[in-house]
Design a protein around this motif. Structure first.
Motif, mmCIF file in Angstrom:
data_model
loop_
_atom_site.group_PDB
_atom_site.id
_atom_site.type_symbol
_atom_site.label_atom_id
_atom_site.label_comp_id
_atom_site.label_asym_id
_atom_site.label_seq_id
_atom_site.Cartn_x
_atom_site.Cartn_y
_atom_site.Cartn_z
ATOM 1 N N ALA A 38 0.819 -1.203 0.000
ATOM 2 C CA ALA A 38 0.000 0.000 0.000
ATOM 3 C C ALA A 38 0.861 1.264 0.000
ATOM 4 C CB ALA A 38 -0.929 0.008 1.211
ATOM 5 N N MET A 39 0.396 2.267 -0.768
ATOM 6 C CA MET A 39 1.100 3.535 -0.873
ATOM 7 C C MET A 39 0.096 4.684 -0.749
ATOM 8 S SD MET A 39 4.335 2.904 -1.266
ATOM 9 C CE MET A 39 5.022 4.417 -1.964
ATOM 10 N N PRO A 40 0.551 5.854 -0.295
ATOM 11 C CA PRO A 40 -0.375 6.989 -0.137
ATOM 12 C C PRO A 40 -0.942 7.457 -1.475
ATOM 13 C CG PRO A 40 1.669 7.357 1.085
ATOM 14 C CD PRO A 40 1.902 6.176 0.201
ATOM 15 N N LEU A 41 -2.215 7.760 -1.490
ATOM 16 C CA LEU A 41 -2.857 8.414 -2.633
ATOM 17 C C LEU A 41 -3.975 9.276 -2.046
ATOM 18 C CD1 LEU A 41 -2.970 8.833 -5.661
ATOM 19 C CD2 LEU A 41 -4.561 6.926 -5.827
ATOM 20 N N THR A 42 -3.618 10.507 -1.732
ATOM 21 C CA THR A 42 -4.500 11.381 -0.966
ATOM 22 C C THR A 42 -5.355 12.249 -1.882
ATOM 23 O OG1 THR A 42 -2.699 13.002 -0.807
ATOM 24 C CG2 THR A 42 -2.910 11.425 0.991
ATOM 25 N N ASN A 43 -6.180 13.078 -1.259
ATOM 26 C CA ASN A 43 -7.107 13.934 -1.983
ATOM 27 C C ASN A 43 -6.408 14.793 -3.032
ATOM 28 O OD1 ASN A 43 -9.917 13.818 -1.520
ATOM 29 N ND2 ASN A 43 -9.649 14.563 0.572
ATOM 30 N N HIS A 44 -6.958 14.830 -4.235
ATOM 31 C CA HIS A 44 -6.480 15.712 -5.281
ATOM 32 C C HIS A 44 -7.619 15.981 -6.248
ATOM 33 C CE1 HIS A 44 -5.826 11.595 -6.711
ATOM 34 N NE2 HIS A 44 -5.816 12.040 -7.965
ATOM 35 N N VAL A 45 -7.448 16.974 -7.085
ATOM 36 C CA VAL A 45 -8.512 17.375 -7.999
ATOM 37 C C VAL A 45 -7.884 17.902 -9.289
ATOM 38 C CG1 VAL A 45 -8.624 19.733 -7.057
ATOM 39 C CG2 VAL A 45 -10.626 18.747 -8.203
ATOM 40 N N ARG A 241 -10.739 -10.482 4.411
ATOM 41 C CA ARG A 241 -10.493 -10.493 5.863
ATOM 42 C C ARG A 241 -10.048 -9.117 6.371
ATOM 43 N NH1 ARG A 241 -7.881 -15.381 4.217
ATOM 44 N NH2 ARG A 241 -9.263 -17.163 4.639
ATOM 45 N N ILE A 242 -9.213 -8.445 5.580
ATOM 46 C CA ILE A 242 -8.749 -7.122 5.988
ATOM 47 C C ILE A 242 -9.892 -6.115 5.947
ATOM 48 C CG2 ILE A 242 -7.199 -5.226 5.400
ATOM 49 C CD1 ILE A 242 -5.902 -7.691 6.774
ATOM 50 N N GLN A 269 1.100 -10.355 14.891
ATOM 51 C CA GLN A 269 2.153 -9.759 14.078
ATOM 52 C C GLN A 269 1.910 -10.010 12.583
ATOM 53 O OE1 GLN A 269 2.657 -11.617 16.787
ATOM 54 N NE2 GLN A 269 3.703 -10.231 18.218
ATOM 55 N N HIS A 270 1.499 -11.245 12.272
ATOM 56 C CA HIS A 270 1.196 -11.555 10.877
ATOM 57 C C HIS A 270 -0.008 -10.739 10.409
ATOM 58 C CE1 HIS A 270 -0.426 -14.508 7.682
ATOM 59 N NE2 HIS A 270 0.464 -13.702 7.137
ATOM 60 N N PHE A 271 -1.014 -10.621 11.249
ATOM 61 C CA PHE A 271 -2.184 -9.812 10.923
ATOM 62 C C PHE A 271 -1.777 -8.364 10.647
ATOM 63 C CE2 PHE A 271 -5.346 -6.882 12.949
ATOM 64 C CZ PHE A 271 -6.250 -6.866 11.895
ATOM 65 N N ALA A 272 -0.942 -7.799 11.498
ATOM 66 C CA ALA A 272 -0.518 -6.408 11.331
ATOM 67 C C ALA A 272 0.267 -6.220 10.036
ATOM 68 C CB ALA A 272 0.323 -5.963 12.534
ATOM 69 N N THR A 273 1.086 -7.211 9.681
ATOM 70 C CA THR A 273 1.882 -7.129 8.447
ATOM 71 C C THR A 273 0.980 -7.121 7.218
ATOM 72 O OG1 THR A 273 3.767 -8.265 9.468
ATOM 73 C CG2 THR A 273 3.647 -8.280 7.060
ATOM 74 N N PHE A 275 -2.242 -6.376 7.146
ATOM 75 C CA PHE A 275 -3.088 -5.181 7.197
ATOM 76 C C PHE A 275 -2.342 -3.972 6.643
ATOM 77 C CE2 PHE A 275 -5.216 -1.527 8.937
ATOM 78 C CZ PHE A 275 -6.555 -1.894 9.035
ATOM 79 N N LYS A 276 -1.110 -3.767 7.072
ATOM 80 C CA LYS A 276 -0.347 -2.610 6.613
ATOM 81 C C LYS A 276 -0.039 -2.701 5.129
ATOM 82 C CE LYS A 276 3.672 0.277 7.540
ATOM 83 N NZ LYS A 276 4.869 0.511 8.395
ATOM 84 N N LYS A 277 0.230 -3.898 4.651
ATOM 85 C CA LYS A 277 0.514 -4.056 3.224
ATOM 86 C C LYS A 277 -0.684 -3.657 2.379
ATOM 87 C CE LYS A 277 2.003 -7.409 -0.260
ATOM 88 N NZ LYS A 277 2.446 -8.788 -0.524
ATOM 89 N N MET A 278 -1.892 -3.969 2.840
ATOM 90 C CA MET A 278 -3.092 -3.715 2.046
ATOM 91 C C MET A 278 -3.717 -2.349 2.303
ATOM 92 S SD MET A 278 -5.063 -7.344 1.742
ATOM 93 C CE MET A 278 -4.281 -8.712 0.861
ATOM 94 N N ILE A 279 -3.613 -1.849 3.536
ATOM 95 C CA ILE A 279 -4.253 -0.589 3.897
ATOM 96 C C ILE A 279 -3.266 0.566 3.938
ATOM 97 C CG2 ILE A 279 -5.654 0.603 5.651
ATOM 98 C CD1 ILE A 279 -7.134 -1.578 4.166
ATOM 99 N N GLY A 280 -2.013 0.268 4.258
ATOM 100 C CA GLY A 280 -0.990 1.311 4.256
ATOM 101 C C GLY A 280 -0.532 1.755 5.625
#
Length: 293
Positions: A38-45, A241-242, A269-273, A275-280
């Motif tokens: 996961a990578m940031p993609l924030t508000n833009h217009v 699941r995430i 720990q596996h759950f957190a890994t 989760f972060k990969k998919m949600i950021g």
């Protein structure tokens, strides 16, 4: 294997460039992104432009204004001029996308060199076309051709060829002529699998078990599933699941460890890994951010 593939990004900004590509002023930006995490993609217009994003692999959730949209592989989503948009939760998960930003045809009478009658057809279509459209993977050929042309710029007909391939991409959408799904039955099966996991997210299904249910060999099932959904069965199930975890973090006071166990992860720990990969962000950070909304 996918874990060893790094994020890859290619972006071309037409404005500010010299040479033949600079003459195609209605194609503002074009890009390709492969996200292995996961990578940031924030508000833009884009005030005076449309953005079209083709999801080549993976699943991407978007927020446009106050609405949330879900896209799978082989789908194109667009935003209109002035629409504020972002990836859901400000992060785009593991996926591969192609995108381009083109000037609003309603604001340029010389749009891509078309005759007035042709330009008006595109004006009307863009103002009324569906937010999300299903297209065949053939459209990737034209994105790749555009990328190659912009990287090399070795022909005097470059501006003509750029306009040609942009038009090909738009015509793929305009005519709805390529509503091809590799396996309609697999799409139905995938939705049924997601429904089962939402009811019982701790359930674990092997590729062997799923292939047997669908009536294919393991290798054939894996290939058809990936071609149809743009992601492997394992990634698809982890995504469900995430998504469940995101809701539980928001709506319950369960500890992160308890949520991990509830969803069938062997360790927090596996759950957190995952989760972060998919949600950021980590589950703890996501819960804190979401509670502040």
């Amino acid at each position: 294997m996918a874990n060893h593939i790094k994020n890859e990004r290619w972006v071309y900004v037409i404005e500010g460039e010299n040479g033949n590509s600079a003459r195609v002023k209605d194609l503002l930006l074009m890009g390709y992104d492969h996200f292995s995490k996961a990578m940031p993609l924030t508000n833009h217009v884009h005030e005076d432009a449309y953005e079209f994003v083709y999801v080549d692999q993976g699943v991407v959730d978007w927020e446009i204004g106050d609405e949330t949209y879900h896209t799978n592989a082989q789908q194109v989503i667009h935003t209109s001029p002035g629409e504020r948009h972002r990836a859901k939760f400000d992060y785009i998960g593991p996926s591969t996308i192609w995108w381009m930003i083109i000037r609003d045809p309603a604001q340029n009478k010389e749009w891509f060199g078309l005759q007035e009658e042709e330009r008006q057809i595109f004006v009307n279509w863009m103002q009324n076309c569906p937010r999300i459209q299903l297209v065949s993977k053939d459209v990737v050929v034209y994105f790749k051709q555009l990328k190659q042309l912009l990287q090399n710029q070795s022909t005097v007909l470059l501006d003509f060829q750029l306009r040609h391939y942009v038009m090909e991409i738009l015509l793929h959408l305009f005519h709805h002529s390529q509503l091809v799904v590799h396996s309609p039955n697999m799409h139905t099966y995938t939705q049924q699998l997601k429904d089962r996991l939402q009811q019982n997210p701790s359930a674990r299904y092997s590729i062997e078990q799923l292939a047997k249910e669908f009536g294919l060999s393991e290798s054939h099932f894996y290939r058809v599933f990936r071609e149809t959904n743009g992601q492997s069965p394992i990634v698809c199930m982890e995504r469900v699941r995430i998504d469940c975890a995101s809701q539980m973090l928001k709506e319950s006071k369960m500890s992160i460890t308890d949520i991990a166990m509830e969803l069938g992860f062997k360790t927090s720990q596996h759950f957190a890994t995952v989760f972060k990969k998919m949600i950021g962000v980590t589950p703890k950070a996501w819960r804190k951010q979401n509670m502040q909304r």
